[in-house]
Design a protein around this motif. Structure first.
Motif, PDB file in Angstrom:
ATOM      1  N   MET A   1      19.719  53.942  21.942  1.00  0.00           N
ATOM      2  CA  MET A   1      20.244  55.407  22.208  1.00  0.00           C
ATOM      3  C   MET A   1      19.542  56.140  23.392  1.00  0.00           C
ATOM      4  SD  MET A   1      21.432  58.058  19.325  1.00  0.00           S
ATOM      5  CE  MET A   1      19.636  58.393  18.801  1.00  0.00           C
ATOM      6  N   ARG A  19      26.247  63.772  19.365  1.00  0.00           N
ATOM      7  CA  ARG A  19      26.149  62.487  19.776  1.00  0.00           C
ATOM      8  C   ARG A  19      27.499  61.979  20.620  1.00  0.00           C
ATOM      9  NH1 ARG A  19      22.942  58.379  15.812  1.00  0.00           N
ATOM     10  NH2 ARG A  19      21.565  60.069  16.088  1.00  0.00           N
ATOM     11  N   GLU A  21      29.412  58.816  23.155  1.00  0.00           N
ATOM     12  CA  GLU A  21      29.390  57.419  23.913  1.00  0.00           C
ATOM     13  C   GLU A  21      30.006  57.809  25.242  1.00  0.00           C
ATOM     14  OE1 GLU A  21      28.816  54.409  22.846  1.00  0.00           O
ATOM     15  OE2 GLU A  21      28.222  55.244  20.700  1.00  0.00           O
ATOM     16  N   THR A  26      25.054  55.131  24.124  1.00  0.00           N
ATOM     17  CA  THR A  26      25.087  56.279  23.058  1.00  0.00           C
ATOM     18  C   THR A  26      24.233  57.288  23.527  1.00  0.00           C
ATOM     19  OG1 THR A  26      25.748  54.697  21.236  1.00  0.00           O
ATOM     20  CG2 THR A  26      24.691  56.871  20.871  1.00  0.00           C
TER      21      THR A  26
END
Length: 306
Positions: A1, A19, A21, A26
């Motif tokens: 991430m 958070r 995508e 991510t």
């Protein structure tokens, strides 16, 4: 991430984390307000340097643009130079790409007529790409930089006049503390102080930085279209209460709000794996095409512009 952090001179009450995508990666996006303190921001940047994937500078610009001229802000450069390892951006790369696309989106996707439409651009120096796109579309643009940054009743109505004034005044103005121009820290939380209502009233579309827009915003904005960014849910509700017809934000909604362009640009730079100085306009354009980011649109009432 990947971890992207915006260190902002704005109020810490507007801090946010989300958070998302992006192209299979991510991202944790985080905004940390420094309540107007350059010294605290400098220290935080030094702490983050080398520990995150990219950093955005929020609530301040490093560079302002007018035509082909670029002007460096003393305080912005100071913050930029505090970071030695991690890629750091101020959002200006996207302001000259993504925000031009937002103007085209108004016209082509939403069907808003721009030719001849009166537009209040509350600040063009920090969003020259947006301002120029409106002019290129044939809109009747009022440049409000003197009004909303300096509290001077000096409307500018032509792009050539605006560029000439910028070239005359900015070299000295950029040496002043950034707080002289822009509401930072707790000033972002105080209620609007209505002023210059005639310029809001004359415009069908009000565009540009939300904090410049908000500080003198009148109680009623009935039927207006607002094109801006970096809005909290409270900000959205305040525009609804004032009778705004349609709100368009230049970046999408992530985690319930629209982040500043500096955060999105930092994420793009992290995807590219380049330092800011090495990123080209084509790099941004290519990623934006792949991401297919679209502005956020909120319809409050039937619109009058268009």
């Amino acid at each position: 991430m990947k971890h992207v952090v915006s260190v902002s001179l704005g109020s810490s009450s507007r801090d946010h984390r989300a958070r998302v995508e992006l192209l299979g990666e991510t991202f944790e996006l985080e905004r940390i307000g420094m309540d107007g303190s350059i010294d605290r921001a400098t220290k935080k940047l030094q702490e983050l340097d080398g520990t995150v994937d990219a950093i955005g500078l929020g609530g301040i610009d490093v560079y302002l643009y007018a035509g082909n001229k670029r002007f460096a802000l003393r305080d912005g450069v100071r913050l930029l130079e505090a970071v030695k390892k991690t890629p750091v951006v101020d959002g200006s790369g996207l302001k000259n790409t993504l925000e031009r696309k937002a103007v085209a989106f108004l016209r082509d996707d939403l069907g808003v007529r721009l030719e001849g439409t009166p537009i209040l651009m509350v600040s063009a120096l920090d969003r020259f790409g947006m301002a120029q796109a409106f002019v290129d579309a044939g809109a009747d643009v009022l440049f409000g930089d003197f009004i909303f940054a300096l509290d001077l009743d000096k409307p500018v109505r032509g792009l050539a006049e605006f560029e000439a004034l910028a070239e005359r005044y900015l070299p000295d103005a950029c040496k002043l503390p950034f707080q002289f121009f822009y509401p930072t820290g707790k000033k972002q939380d105080r209620p609007p102080q209505p002023k210059y209502p005639e310029y809001y009233a004359q415009a069908d579309i009000i565009a540009g930085d939300f904090h410049f827009m908000r500080q003198f915003m009148p109680d009623r904005l009935d039927g207006k279209i607002v094109l801006t960014n970096t809005l909290t849910e409270r900000d959205v509700e305040s525009l609804r209460a004032r009778g705004v017809a349609r709100l368009v934000t230049t970046t999408p909604e992530f985690g319930g709000r629209s982040f500043g362009t500096n955060v999105i640009e930092a994420a793009l730079v992290a995807l590219l794996g380049k330092r800011w100085s090495d990123v080209t306009t084509d790099d941004y354009a290519g990623l934006l095409d792949r991401l297919a980011l679209r502005p956020r649109v909120i319809e409050f009432t039937a619109t009058t512009a268009g």
